[in-house]
Structures are given as structure tokens and as C-alpha cells.
Design a protein around this motif. Structure first.
Motif, PDB file in Angstrom:
ATOM      1  N   ILE A  90       0.688  -1.222   0.072  1.00  0.00           N
ATOM      2  CA  ILE A  90       0.061   0.162   0.149  1.00  0.00           C
ATOM      3  C   ILE A  90       0.686   1.233  -0.020  1.00  0.00           C
ATOM      4  O   ILE A  90       0.608   2.121  -0.798  1.00  0.00           O
ATOM      5  CB  ILE A  90      -1.028   0.034   1.367  1.00  0.00           C
ATOM      6  CG1 ILE A  90      -1.962  -1.078   1.032  1.00  0.00           C
ATOM      7  CG2 ILE A  90      -1.593   1.408   1.241  1.00  0.00           C
ATOM      8  CD1 ILE A  90      -2.963  -1.356   2.148  1.00  0.00           C
ATOM      9  N   ALA A  99      -3.802   2.716  -1.753  1.00  0.00           N
ATOM     10  CA  ALA A  99      -5.309   2.508  -1.230  1.00  0.00           C
ATOM     11  C   ALA A  99      -5.512   3.744  -0.730  1.00  0.00           C
ATOM     12  O   ALA A  99      -5.002   4.304   0.188  1.00  0.00           O
ATOM     13  CB  ALA A  99      -5.184   1.314  -0.182  1.00  0.00           C
ATOM     14  N   CYS A 149      -8.836   1.115  -4.501  1.00  0.00           N
ATOM     15  CA  CYS A 149      -7.429   0.587  -4.646  1.00  0.00           C
ATOM     16  C   CYS A 149      -6.918   0.737  -5.935  1.00  0.00           C
ATOM     17  O   CYS A 149      -7.682   0.170  -6.926  1.00  0.00           O
ATOM     18  CB  CYS A 149      -7.708  -0.959  -3.899  1.00  0.00           C
ATOM     19  SG  CYS A 149      -8.207  -1.027  -2.396  1.00  0.00           S
ATOM     20  N   ALA A 205      -6.540  -4.495  -1.866  1.00  0.00           N
ATOM     21  CA  ALA A 205      -8.115  -4.502  -1.305  1.00  0.00           C
ATOM     22  C   ALA A 205      -8.048  -5.314  -0.228  1.00  0.00           C
ATOM     23  O   ALA A 205      -8.475  -4.973   1.027  1.00  0.00           O
ATOM     24  CB  ALA A 205      -8.960  -4.920  -2.138  1.00  0.00           C
TER      25      ALA A 205
END
Length: 400
Positions: free
Chosen positions: A121, A153, A163, A175
Motif C-alpha cells: 500500500i 489505497a 485501490c 484491497a
């Protein structure tokens, strides 16, 4: 990428997201970049399980124009912005996933990600400013979060998450990891405050209830789901017993405990001609929340759309057969909490009634999280809630 391949990847990703519980019904949307100028995206208002390549729409990144009779997702502008501002992004998933939604009203970012979360992320998860669905304000908030961070994200305030992946597998992993990060975030807060093991959002409800005076306690009674059939309705007990076909108008011939539920269902059907299915939820979190709840207001926009501008709590005294309190609580709404007995969720068919139950649970999770973190406010305004409810009833509820 070849357009047919991209369309199939979108369909496959949608099905996978449904199977894993990250999205449901027609909520959220999925897209795949074709080239620097275009992408394909899921249509508006059609269940993921029913999609075919013909339903996936080709959209321009520059101006969101499309051809054909199939309307693309109303959030196509957000997807276009992701591709325009992130050249390395080739697949976008917009979800209404539970844990990300639960933290979406807290008003702050999730900082200092580590390990796999940081790798997938980024350093932190930004929070996009709130805007009603399908509005320029919603898109503006997401764009601001995209350009001001490198995160892949983004939590959307009172809404869900978006996402951005290099491909479909990458987007799906992001996700799923986002949901894990948000759950860990809630668990740490719970353990720090209670020093107890976290066993889902029911744990927070129990913690809150222990510190709340129970008002108007009610006896439990049997839970049934039911479906209207002409001048009768068919009741299905939650305990796996035999189904019952019941006359809409005549009472009698059935056990007293069962009649408690029958009277309630009959009263709702006779008061609401638009209702053809009832789900009496015994979800653990909903039931625990119903012990002390009063009026629940929308913290998430899909709650405002499917349930209404509020969800009231009714005390159903089975001994006195006071069904009118429940009927009154359901007026212009699709759910009512029943003190100590979960909630009653109503709709035009069983599919929609179960969707109401899902959204109710999600909004309760969000309410519990917001309360537990001690954040002020949190509810969506009455005006915004009323607008979303009206738009949904006039437009989206007619789509399947």
C-alpha cells in the motif's frame, strides 16, 4: 491490453471480490486500463454474478465519454482520475468493504504501515474528503488524496475505499490488505482499552453495553424470515424447522411462540404493501447492539440509500402483541431495530432484504468504531441522507 482480455479480467475480479466479501450486490466497481487513453469498467446497477463481456463499458480517460446503450458505473470519473494521475496504475477496485468503511468516519489517516502492508500500500493510507456518491465533490476528494500521496489505497470518508493496482492481482491484494490493516487498527484500540481478546465487532458492542444502562429490556422471541405469496406469507425459521404458510388475515392454529413472530410479520405486510420479504436478523453484532440502542443514523452513504435517514428502535412486547410500535418505526424506512431481538429488515424481495441487513450491520460496525474511538459527530447530515435516499428510490432501486 486487448479489450476482450481486459473485460474478462474485470468480470473475474468482480466475482473474486464477491466471493471474498470485499464487495457485494452491485456495490463498488472495477476497471482495467486498455491504454493511455481508455479503460473498461463495470456497468451501473448490475450484479457481478450476472456480468458478461458485453456489459463491460469502454470509457475515455480524458472526458469519460463512452459509446453504446450500457451505462458505465457512476463512479467512472474516479477511475479515470486514478489512471490519469497514476501512470503505473492499470487496475482499479472501488469497494464498500466492512473494515475500511468502519474507520472511514474517524477523520484521520492510518499512519506508519509496516511490513507487507507498507510494501503493498505505501507508508500510510490517506482519507479522502466526503462527497455524496457520483458527485464532483466525491471525485475531488479522491483526486486530492491521489496527488498528495503515493498510497495505493485510499479510504473514502463515509463511503468505502479505492485501490490502485499494477494489475488485477495486485489490486485485489491491496484491497484485501487494506481490510486487514483496518481491522488491526481497530483491534489495537480495543485491546488497549479493554485488555480483552477481540472477537469481531460484537466485542465492541458488548464493551459499550456493559457501560450503558439498558432501557426497556424485552424478552427474546423466535426469529423467522418470510416472503409474501399472494394473500399469505411463507415463514422460514432460523433454527432449520419446517416452513409455515400463513394467512395474511386469519390468526390461529399455531403455537404461541410462533404466533409472536407471525403477528409481527403479518402486521408489517398489512401496513406496507411495498414489502414482499422480511429478514429478522439474528446477526450477533446487530443483536448485541439492539440491547441498548436508540435511533441509529447514517454514518455510511449506502445506509442512507437502502435503509433511510434513520433506523429507530422499537420495543416489541410479545405478550401484549404491540406490533404498532414496530410498524411505526418502519415508516418510510427499510429496517428497525428490535430491543434485544436484532433487527427487522424489509424490502420488495428477499435479495434486497438481505442487502438491507448487510448495510445495517456495516453501519452498526461503523457506529461502534466511531463511538469506541471517542470521535465527535460522525453522522451524515439529514439533508445529504434524504437526498441520497430519494435518488436511490427513484433510480438505483429499480436496477438489478
Amino acid at each position: 491490453m486487448d479489450i476482450l482480455t481486459a473485460k474478462q479480467q474485470v468480470i473475474d475480479a468482480g466475482l473474486r471480490l464477491v466471493e471474498t466479501g470485499l464487495i457485494a450486490r452491485t456495490w463498488g466497481n472495477v476497471s482495467c486500463r486498455i491504454d493511455k487513453n481508455s479503460f473498461v469498467i463495470t456497468p451501473s446497477g448490475k450484479a457481478y454474478e450476472d456480468l458478461t463481456p458485453k456489459d463491460i463499458v469502454l470509457v475515455s480517460i480524458e472526458d469519460c465519454k463512452y459509446e453504446g446503450n450500457v451505462k458505465p458505473s457512476s463512479e467512472k470519473g474516479i477511475h479515470a482520475a486514478c489512471y490519469a494521475h497514476r501512470p503505473d496504475c492499470n487496475f482499479v477496485i472501488h469497494t464498500h468493504q466492512k473494515n475500511a468503511s468502519a474507520v472511514s468516519t474517524l477523520g484521520f489517516e492510518i499512519q506508519d504501515l509496516k511490513g507487507r502492508s507498507k510494501e503493498l500500500i505505501g507508508d500510510y493510507i490517506p482519507l479522502a474528503d466526503y462527497g455524496m456518491p457520483s458527485t464532483g465533490k466525491l471525485k475531488k476528494g479522491v483526486v486530492k488524496a491521489i496527488v498528495s500521496s503515493d498510497s495505493r489505497a485510499i479510504i473514502m470518508s463515509h463511503h468505502g475505499a479505492v485501490c490502485l493496482g499494477a494489475d488485477n492481482e495486485d489490486a485485489f491484494n491491496i484491497a484485501a490488505e487494506l481490510e486487514t490493516v483496518c481491522l488491526r487498527f481497530i483491534m489495537r484500540k480495543y485491546k488497549k482499552a479493554s485488555d480483552l481478546a477481540f472477537d469481531g465487532f460484537k466485542s465492541i458492542a458488548e464493551y459499550v453495553n456493559e457501560r450503558t444502562k439498558v432501557r426497556n429490556y424485552a424478552d427474546e422471541f423466535s426469529h423467522f424470515n418470510s416472503v409474501r405469496k399472494d394473500k399469505s406469507f411463507v415463514m422460514t425459521p432460523h433454527d432449520g424447522g419446517e416452513k409455515l404458510t400463513v394467512d395474511l388475515f386469519n390468526r390461529g392454529g399455531i403455537s404461541e411462540d410462533t404466533n409472536t413472530s407471525i403477528d409481527l410479520h403479518r402486521a408489517v405486510y398489512n401496513a406496507r404493501k411495498d414489502v414482499n420479504a422480511i429478514v429478522h436478523s439474528d446477526n450477533e453484532t446487530i443483536k448485541e447492539f439492539s440491547k441498548t440502542s436508540r435511533t441509529l443514523r447514517p454514518l455510511l452513504d449506502d445506509f442512507a440509500q437502502l435503509v433511510g435517514v434513520s433506523c429507530k428502535t422499537a420495543v416489541y412486547d410479545a405478550n401484549q402483541n404491540k406490533t404498532r410500535k414496530v410498524v411505526r418505526a418502519l415508516r418510510c424506512k427499510n429496517a428497525a431495530l428490535l430491543r434485544n431481538n436484532g433487527a427487522i429488515c424489509v424490502a420488495g424481495d428477499e435479495y434486497d432484504a438481505k442487502a438491507v441487513e448487510m448495510v445495517l450491520e456495516k453501519n452498526i460496525n461503523t457506529k461502534l468504531t466511531h463511538t469506541f474511538f471517542g470521535q465527535p459527530g460522525g453522522n451524515i447530515s439529514l439533508l445529504d441522507s434524504a437526498i441520497m435516499r430519494l435518488v436511490y428510490k427513484l433510480k438505483y432501486s429499480k436496477q438489478k
